[in-house]
Design a protein around this motif. Structure first.
Motif, mmCIF file in Angstrom:
data_model
loop_
_atom_site.group_PDB
_atom_site.id
_atom_site.type_symbol
_atom_site.label_atom_id
_atom_site.label_comp_id
_atom_site.label_asym_id
_atom_site.label_seq_id
_atom_site.Cartn_x
_atom_site.Cartn_y
_atom_site.Cartn_z
ATOM 1 N N ARG A 166 0.838 -1.208 0.000
ATOM 2 C CA ARG A 166 0.000 0.000 0.000
ATOM 3 C C ARG A 166 0.869 1.251 0.000
ATOM 4 O O ARG A 166 0.507 2.262 -0.578
ATOM 5 C CB ARG A 166 -0.932 -0.016 1.205
ATOM 6 C CG ARG A 166 -1.966 1.098 1.161
ATOM 7 C CD ARG A 166 -3.119 0.815 2.065
ATOM 8 N NE ARG A 166 -4.029 1.921 2.137
ATOM 9 C CZ ARG A 166 -5.080 2.086 1.341
ATOM 10 N NH1 ARG A 166 -5.344 1.201 0.420
ATOM 11 N NH2 ARG A 166 -5.876 3.127 1.481
ATOM 12 N N SER A 167 2.025 1.181 0.649
ATOM 13 C CA SER A 167 2.893 2.364 0.723
ATOM 14 C C SER A 167 3.530 2.681 -0.628
ATOM 15 O O SER A 167 3.932 3.812 -0.861
ATOM 16 C CB SER A 167 3.967 2.173 1.789
ATOM 17 O OG SER A 167 4.937 1.243 1.356
ATOM 18 N N ILE A 168 3.635 1.710 -1.525
ATOM 19 C CA ILE A 168 4.207 1.957 -2.849
ATOM 20 C C ILE A 168 3.284 2.837 -3.689
ATOM 21 O O ILE A 168 3.738 3.638 -4.491
ATOM 22 C CB ILE A 168 4.473 0.624 -3.583
ATOM 23 C CG1 ILE A 168 5.680 -0.067 -2.974
ATOM 24 C CG2 ILE A 168 4.705 0.840 -5.063
ATOM 25 C CD1 ILE A 168 5.987 -1.392 -3.590
ATOM 26 N N GLN A 169 1.988 2.670 -3.488
ATOM 27 C CA GLN A 169 1.025 3.434 -4.285
ATOM 28 C C GLN A 169 1.010 4.891 -3.840
ATOM 29 O O GLN A 169 1.114 5.178 -2.654
ATOM 30 C CB GLN A 169 -0.375 2.845 -4.131
ATOM 31 C CG GLN A 169 -0.473 1.409 -4.542
ATOM 32 C CD GLN A 169 -1.760 0.771 -4.062
ATOM 33 O OE1 GLN A 169 -2.516 1.356 -3.311
ATOM 34 N NE2 GLN A 169 -1.987 -0.443 -4.503
ATOM 35 N N ARG A 171 -0.616 8.203 -2.721
ATOM 36 C CA ARG A 171 -1.760 8.313 -1.814
ATOM 37 C C ARG A 171 -3.085 8.520 -2.538
ATOM 38 O O ARG A 171 -4.083 7.902 -2.199
ATOM 39 C CB ARG A 171 -1.503 9.442 -0.813
ATOM 40 C CG ARG A 171 -2.571 9.552 0.247
ATOM 41 C CD ARG A 171 -2.235 10.689 1.201
ATOM 42 N NE ARG A 171 -3.353 11.025 2.037
ATOM 43 C CZ ARG A 171 -3.583 10.519 3.242
ATOM 44 N NH1 ARG A 171 -2.755 9.640 3.751
ATOM 45 N NH2 ARG A 171 -4.622 10.904 3.940
ATOM 46 N N PHE A 172 -3.118 9.353 -3.552
ATOM 47 C CA PHE A 172 -4.384 9.641 -4.228
ATOM 48 C C PHE A 172 -4.860 8.482 -5.103
ATOM 49 O O PHE A 172 -6.002 8.454 -5.538
ATOM 50 C CB PHE A 172 -4.288 10.933 -5.052
ATOM 51 C CG PHE A 172 -3.414 10.828 -6.273
ATOM 52 C CD1 PHE A 172 -3.953 10.470 -7.499
ATOM 53 C CD2 PHE A 172 -2.065 11.104 -6.194
ATOM 54 C CE1 PHE A 172 -3.156 10.384 -8.622
ATOM 55 C CE2 PHE A 172 -1.255 11.018 -7.307
ATOM 56 C CZ PHE A 172 -1.798 10.657 -8.528
ATOM 57 N N MET A 173 -3.986 7.503 -5.361
ATOM 58 C CA MET A 173 -4.365 6.361 -6.192
ATOM 59 C C MET A 173 -4.732 5.127 -5.371
ATOM 60 O O MET A 173 -5.136 4.116 -5.938
ATOM 61 C CB MET A 173 -3.210 6.011 -7.135
ATOM 62 C CG MET A 173 -2.911 7.097 -8.138
ATOM 63 S SD MET A 173 -1.544 6.674 -9.206
ATOM 64 C CE MET A 173 -2.291 5.427 -10.232
ATOM 65 N N ARG A 174 -4.601 5.193 -4.074
ATOM 66 C CA ARG A 174 -4.878 4.022 -3.241
ATOM 67 C C ARG A 174 -6.365 3.694 -3.241
ATOM 68 O O ARG A 174 -7.203 4.580 -3.247
ATOM 69 C CB ARG A 174 -4.406 4.272 -1.808
ATOM 70 C CG ARG A 174 -2.913 4.404 -1.721
ATOM 71 C CD ARG A 174 -2.461 4.734 -0.323
ATOM 72 N NE ARG A 174 -1.014 4.953 -0.321
ATOM 73 C CZ ARG A 174 -0.357 5.524 0.646
ATOM 74 N NH1 ARG A 174 -0.994 5.935 1.727
ATOM 75 N NH2 ARG A 174 0.936 5.685 0.567
ATOM 76 N N GLN A 179 -8.631 7.039 4.594
ATOM 77 C CA GLN A 179 -9.704 7.512 5.473
ATOM 78 C C GLN A 179 -9.183 8.423 6.586
ATOM 79 O O GLN A 179 -9.972 8.970 7.337
ATOM 80 C CB GLN A 179 -10.430 6.317 6.107
ATOM 81 C CG GLN A 179 -11.001 5.341 5.107
ATOM 82 C CD GLN A 179 -12.102 5.926 4.267
ATOM 83 O OE1 GLN A 179 -13.023 6.541 4.784
ATOM 84 N NE2 GLN A 179 -12.005 5.765 2.960
ATOM 85 N N VAL A 180 -7.856 8.543 6.683
ATOM 86 C CA VAL A 180 -7.254 9.380 7.729
ATOM 87 C C VAL A 180 -6.337 10.406 7.079
ATOM 88 O O VAL A 180 -5.877 10.226 5.961
ATOM 89 C CB VAL A 180 -6.460 8.527 8.743
ATOM 90 C CG1 VAL A 180 -7.363 7.589 9.508
ATOM 91 C CG2 VAL A 180 -5.342 7.757 8.066
#
Length: 188
Positions: A166-169, A171-174, A179-180
């Protein structure tokens, strides 16, 4: 005693009574033919209505997935432990989420005519990748440790890998969407 051929006055007062239902009983083949409906809509309006209904369901599922609603999430993202890992990952800054922009920058620098610029751009990219992998490793360990403190032996497998991926993606594409806010870490 002879039967009276003329109707009595009582019979004349009542209207003629019908026997039965007034129509023939349909055969089994007729009844079954009436019940047969196509599985797929055949009329233009029915097809259009079915497409509209399907579009609405898909849109609702997409919005629900983006908002992190549990019933719309896939098996990879379901559960309170996965939500905790998502929130923890989304709350922090990670080197790996800027990996794609760095690659685009190196690609642009590789178009420059100077060979030394290309060389140092690729060296810089590899150094950045190494730092990003190390950052992912520490994120994975931290998330596994926090999950072990919170859930003990009931901790799911793969939480560290889930956080790292998840950290590779960016932030706006996750998906599901974050939610935070940054810095708003969940309580462990």
């Amino acid at each position: 005693m002879a039967k009276n051929a003329s109707p009595s006055s009582d019979d004349a007062a009542t209207p003629a009574q019908k026997t039965g239902k007034g129509r023939a009983t349909p055969t089994r083949a007729e009844q079954e033919a009436k019940r047969v409906r196509p599985l797929v809509a055949t009329t233009k309006d029915a097809k259009k209505a079915a497409r509209g209904e399907m579009r609405e369901r898909q849109e609702r599922a997409r919005v629900g997935m983006a908002n992190g609603e549990e019933r719309f999430l896939g098996p990879r993202d379901k559960g309170p432990q996965r939500r905790f890992v998502r929130d923890w990952t989304d709350a922090g800054w990670h080197l790996s989420e800027f990996l794609m922009p760095m690659m685009v920058l190196v690609l642009l620098l590789s178009l420059m005519p100077a060979a030394s610029m290309k060389f140092w751009a690729f060296i810089g990219l590899w150094v950045y990748i190494i730092f990003a992998v190390v950052d992912m490793f520490f994120l994975s360990r931290r998330v596994k440790k926090l999950a072990a403190e919170k859930w003990g032996d009931r901790r799911e497998k793969g939480l560290g890998w889930y956080a790292a991926m998840r950290s590779i993606q960016m932030r706006f594409m996750r998906m599901p969407k974050a939610q935070v806010k940054r810095g708003q870490y969940p309580r462990g």
